[in-house]
Design a protein around this motif. Structure first.
Motif, PDB file in Angstrom:
ATOM      1  N   THR A 644       0.810  -1.019   0.410  1.00  0.00           N
ATOM      2  CA  THR A 644       0.039   0.380  -0.111  1.00  0.00           C
ATOM      3  C   THR A 644       0.740   1.163   0.216  1.00  0.00           C
ATOM      4  N   TYR A 645       0.506   2.701  -0.869  1.00  0.00           N
ATOM      5  CA  TYR A 645       0.892   3.338  -1.281  1.00  0.00           C
ATOM      6  C   TYR A 645       0.492   4.648  -0.659  1.00  0.00           C
ATOM      7  N   THR A 646       0.696   5.524  -0.994  1.00  0.00           N
ATOM      8  CA  THR A 646      -0.186   6.770  -1.409  1.00  0.00           C
ATOM      9  C   THR A 646       0.283   7.989  -1.687  1.00  0.00           C
ATOM     10  N   ASN A 647      -0.126   8.723  -2.797  1.00  0.00           N
ATOM     11  CA  ASN A 647       0.528   9.103  -4.336  1.00  0.00           C
ATOM     12  C   ASN A 647       1.233   9.823  -4.328  1.00  0.00           C
ATOM     13  N   ASN A 648       1.555   9.996  -3.090  1.00  0.00           N
ATOM     14  CA  ASN A 648       2.854  10.783  -2.568  1.00  0.00           C
ATOM     15  C   ASN A 648       4.230  10.884  -2.926  1.00  0.00           C
ATOM     16  N   GLU A 649       4.234   9.096  -3.531  1.00  0.00           N
ATOM     17  CA  GLU A 649       4.977   8.489  -3.350  1.00  0.00           C
ATOM     18  C   GLU A 649       5.462   7.081  -4.503  1.00  0.00           C
ATOM     19  N   SER A 650       6.701   6.367  -4.466  1.00  0.00           N
ATOM     20  CA  SER A 650       6.705   5.853  -6.191  1.00  0.00           C
ATOM     21  C   SER A 650       6.623   4.509  -5.639  1.00  0.00           C
ATOM     22  N   PHE A 651       6.133   4.288  -7.010  1.00  0.00           N
ATOM     23  CA  PHE A 651       7.028   2.814  -6.276  1.00  0.00           C
ATOM     24  C   PHE A 651       7.814   2.067  -7.224  1.00  0.00           C
TER      25      PHE A 651
END
Length: 931
Positions: A644-651
């Motif tokens: 799970t991520y937030t959209n200020n992160e990178s995959f």
């Protein structure tokens, strides 16, 4: 030894035309027999040795097949007798007598005559015309042989009587759970299930043929056991020829003058396989048939055996096939055949097993505490499967009973004699999870090693014995375990206690390992019974365990949920099996995995841990093609830190590739993409050479997630262009900049306050402290193995929800648990809602089938003029660090503040006082607490 070769075109033509002609002299004694049951052991006293009985039945077959024995009287009920295993419609334990007449051909005069009874439980005695043979037989894994030469006269008709006693003869298992002798998978049947024949032999003959391939020299070491029952040495000519079974082209003929000593003797010769020898493996299961012809004492006798030129070995901690690394993708076969209660004795029955396993990407089967019949080996040879075979034993006191130890030595010899030539017979364990005197096992193993070097050996398939089981025994060729002294090598121990992390492997656990390691019985994730499977049980076993669950659901008004329970729990099992397999593949130093299980295990408390049912048929949880994405010779493997991520992160991720195919993949084009199901967010491709073995960091990804503006499930896909190899993973992305707006919803953690607010007509989100309330420990992983066999576990089976429910509009999910649920599930207490009348669950938890309670972690209902939402997972702690919990809260509040929030009335709201009663905080269940 000087070997003389004679190869002529005349011989080749003769050989090709006559190879399959056969000259065996055999009477098939299968058919109608008379039978009498003798549970009180009066047969001998009353002279049943030479009697035709009133009852008739077919042999091969069992008393269960014939409907003989004690009829079942159990009725469906969620009790241990009903839920332990499938129920025999008719049971019989004790002696049974079988009798018929046979006529011996006139031209058998002077012949030796050998009776063969293939697969019997357990002890057999034989009489001819009332005269008892001096010997009795007791093998569980090999045919029972009797020499009838002294008792039969050519041209005469005789009565043959067989007494079979299926009572336990040696202490080979705890609670009769070893699969060679059990009612949990096969049944403790009485009868004969394989070939029944009398064969005539000359006085000088070859009694056994063993072939050891030597691929380095291109030779086959041929070992012939000879019998000379005359009173003088016999001179003879021995001819040996091998033929490739695919091309039907013979290799060459070895011819040798020999002398056959009186009595029993052994001769060994090296047979050159020629320059164009074909090697056997999973990719090219090339088989040869070797024929030995002995001309001696004015007679000709032939014997033949199939074999493969292969070397299944090890190089340090790596298993090899023909000097190439091999990775075992395996499951267990525990003698599970629910129509008959016993293993098929024909090749067709085994083609279903091995064909399905192969279609699902496997190359390996472990036969847990039993040895399969000849037909299984033959099909495995033809399909290219690597088999692990075990002695019929699963005890905690190995070595205490000398008679049992002697029996195991005898069984081991019979396994060598009967099945040792098969190239599929690659690995040999002394038994399952053995405990006791481990030196007894080591001595037994070493004696087999010294005698037969065609297989790799281990003392036991894992053990709980103190001081053992965490590292190989000093003389093991390979090691089977669920943990080492350095840590777990299967997910059972970590999936519930560690947040999802797809960078994980077991490298630290296997550091310093000097032999190949195979992970033991990984998985064991229970799936809810598939109720519509009941109609498939048309044989000797009654699925009273399934019927009991069905009746319980009907009584509780939950039968309409049954199919959803199966799907939700099964799809959770799928994601866990996928990660189990991928972690093993990611670990240099692991040479394979053994699932428990790809298909269901209907015993030991109804352990429905399979993605296939007990018939090797799909449950519709995942397709074979989808499963092969992570269980194939070549598997793309993605390493990334979390689900799970937030959209200020990178995959950020890296691609590894496990390649255990026949060869390198040179200049292989690799395609990848990230999409939300409709739109491709990012994509790319590259080229690389994928060498045999484990390929680390083939590709790095670092993709911004800023484009994701709403909560989304993304799928990362990898495809090796021009091949069938591909794989995919899900991740979830949530907007980081979101405000939690309670609107008209009042949040409380106190039930009394909630009642006051509801009486005032408020919308109330009740989120009690999950650590203090009554209920079931929230878990991410489902029931381990069986809630009946291991009743001490918390015992739920995953999330069941309707993804289109308005409360989940902003919380992307499927109907089942996936990795994004981990935080919510482990930080929760599951509520038992049986006593509540009215309202509706939004997020249910599937209960285990031993309880079948109404469970929920998100529940809505109207109380008076107020509207209530109960969430029993943590929606209050560190929400900025827990994006999943924050997103769930936002989605719930959006729904509660909308006109759609109009739940059914809870007719007995006071029931919530007992359901949400505060209790002393309990410690979380550990991974090994089930034991």
């Amino acid at each position: 030894m000087q070997i003389k070769y004679i190869v002529t075109s005349v011989f080749l033509l003769f050989f090709l035309s006559s190879w399959n002609s056969g000259d065996k002299k055999v009477i098939n004694i299968a058919g109608d027999w008379t039978v009498a049951l003798d549970s009180t052991d009066i047969g001998l006293k009353n002279g049943w040795q030479n009697t035709a009985f009133k009852q008739s039945m077919k042999l091969p077959g069992t008393t269960d097949d014939a409907g003989l024995g004690v009829p079942n009287k159990l009725k469906p009920s969620i009790e241990k007798p009903q839920m332990s295993h499938l129920t025999r419609k008719n049971s019989y334990l004790g002696a049974a007598w079988y009798s018929r007449e046979i006529t011996i051909p006139k031209n058998w005069k002077g012949k030796e005559m050998l009776l063969k009874l293939e697969r019997v439980l357990w002890k057999t005695n034989v009489w001819i015309d009332g005269k008892e043979l001096e010997t009795e037989q007791n093998s569980l894994i090999a045919p029972h042989y009797f020499d009838l030469s002294k008792y039969l006269i050519a041209g005469k008709t005789h009565r043959i009587t067989i007494r079979i006693d299926n009572r336990k003869l040696f202490d080979i298992s705890v609670d009769n759970m070893a699969h060679a002798y059990t009612n949990h998978t096969q049944i403790i049947w009485n009868g004969v299930i394989g070939k029944m024949e009398i064969e005539a032999f000359d006085a000088v003959r070859i009694s056994n043929l063993q072939i050891k391939p030597e691929i380095s020299s291109g030779t086959a070491q041929v070992k012939l056991a000879l019998n000379n029952n005359t009173n003088k040495i016999a001179k003879g000519i021995l001819k040996i020829t091998a033929v490739n079974k695919k091309s039907n082209i013979p290799v060459a003929t070895l011819q040798k003058d020999i002398q056959v000593k009186m009595g029993k003797s052994v001769i060994e010769v090296d047979y050159n396989m020629g320059k164009d020898v074909k090697l056997w493996s999973e990719f090219s299961p090339e088989l040869y048939e070797l024929k030995a012809e002995l001309n001696a004492a004015k007679n000709t006798l032939t014997i033949s055996a199939d074999f493969g030129m292969r070397s299944f070995s090890k190089k340090g901690s790596v298993l090899t096939i023909n000097n190439r690394p091999v990775f075992l993708r395996g499951t267990l076969e525990c003698d599970i055949f629910p129509l008959t209660g016993y293993a098929p004795m024909d090749k067709e029955g085994w083609r279903k097993v091995f064909g399905t396993a192969k279609n699902w990407g496997l190359n390996h089967l472990r036969f847990h505490s039993w040895c399969p019949p000849q037909a299984a080996f033959e099909v495995a040879d033809e399909m290219g499967f690597y088999l692990q075979v075990e002695l019929p034993v699963w005890v905690l006191k190995i070595g205490e009973d000398q008679k049992t130890t002697d029996f195991l030595y005898a069984e081991a010899q019979r396994m060598i004699d009967e099945y040792g030539n098969h190239p599929s017979f690659c690995m040999w364990s002394m038994g399952n999870e053995l405990q006791g005197d481990m030196t007894v096992l080591t001595k037994l193993m070493n004696s087999l090693k010294a005698q037969d070097a065609r297989h790799l050996y281990t003392t036991t398939s894992f053990t709980f014995e103190n001081g053992h089981g965490k590292w190989p025994e000093p003389e093991d060729d390979f090691f089977i375990t669920q943990w080492t002294k350095q840590g777990w090598v299967r997910g059972q121990g970590v999936f519930n206690s560690e947040s999802p992390n797809f960078n994980k492997d077991y490298v630290a656990s296997v550091e310093g390992m000097t032999v190949p390691l195979v992970t033991h019985e990984i998985g064991q994730y229970a799936v809810y019974p598939k109720i519509d499977e009941i109609s498939k049980y048309t044989g000797v076993l009654d699925p009273i365990n399934f019927k009991s669950v069905k009746e319980d659901l009907e009584r509780k008004g939950l039968i309409n949920k049954a199919a959803d329970y199966t799907q939700a729990s099964g799809k959770l099992a799928v994601i866990l099996y996928k990660e189990e397999i991928e972690r093993a593949l990611k670990t240099a130093g692991i040479s394979g995995f053994q699932l428990l299980d790809l298909h269901d295990f209907p015993g030991q408390g109804t352990a429905l841990v399979g993605l296939l049912d007990a018939f090797w048929d799909s449950k519709g949880l995942i397709s074979a093609e989808e499963f092969r994405a992570f269980s194939a010779p070549v598997v793309p493997l993605m390493r990334f830190a979390k689900a799970t991520y937030t959209n200020n992160e990178s995959f950020t991720a890296s691609l590894d590739i496990s390649n255990y195919a026949e060869s390198n993949l040179n200049n292989q084009e690799i395609e990848w993409s990230i999409s939300d199901g409709n739109t491709v967010i990012a994509s790319g491709n590259t080229k690389a050479t994928i060498a045999i073995g484990y390929n680390h960091k083939v590709l790095d990804l670092n993709e911004s997630l800023q484009k994701i503006t709403k909560a989304s499930k993304l799928t990362v896909k990898v495809n090796l262009k021009g091949t069938s190899y591909k794989n995919q993973w899900n991740i979830w992305v949530y907007p980081q900049q979101q405000t939690i707006d309670y609107g008209k919803v009042v949040y409380t953690r106190n039930l009394d306050e909630a009642y006051k607010l509801l009486n005032a007509g408020k919308k109330v989100l009740l989120n009690p402290d999950w650590k203090k309330i009554k209920g079931i420990e929230g878990k991410f992983v489902p029931v381990f193995w069986s809630p009946v066999h291991f009743p001490k576990q918390a015992g739920t089976m995953g999330v069941l929800c309707n993804p289109s429910h308005k409360a989940l509009d902003h919380f992307p999910t499927d109907m089942n648990t996936d990795w994004q649920w981990w935080d919510l599930n482990v930080n929760s207490t599951t509520l038992i809602m049986d006593s509540v009348v009215g309202g509706n669950p939004i997020v249910e938890m599937v209960d285990n089938f031993a309880n079948n309670r109404k469970l929920a972690s998100l529940f809505e209902g109207s109380v008076g003029t107020g509207k209530l939402m109960i969430a029993s997972f943590d929606l209050s702690t560190d929400l900025e660090k827990r994006p999943v919990a924050k997103q769930m809260l936002i989605s719930i509040l959006d729904y509660m503040n909308s006109s759609s929030f109009n739940p059914d009335t809870i007719k007995n709201p006071d029931a919530l006082k007992l359901i949400l009663k505060e209790e002393k905080e309990k410690a979380k269940e550990g991974a090994t607490s089930i034991y």
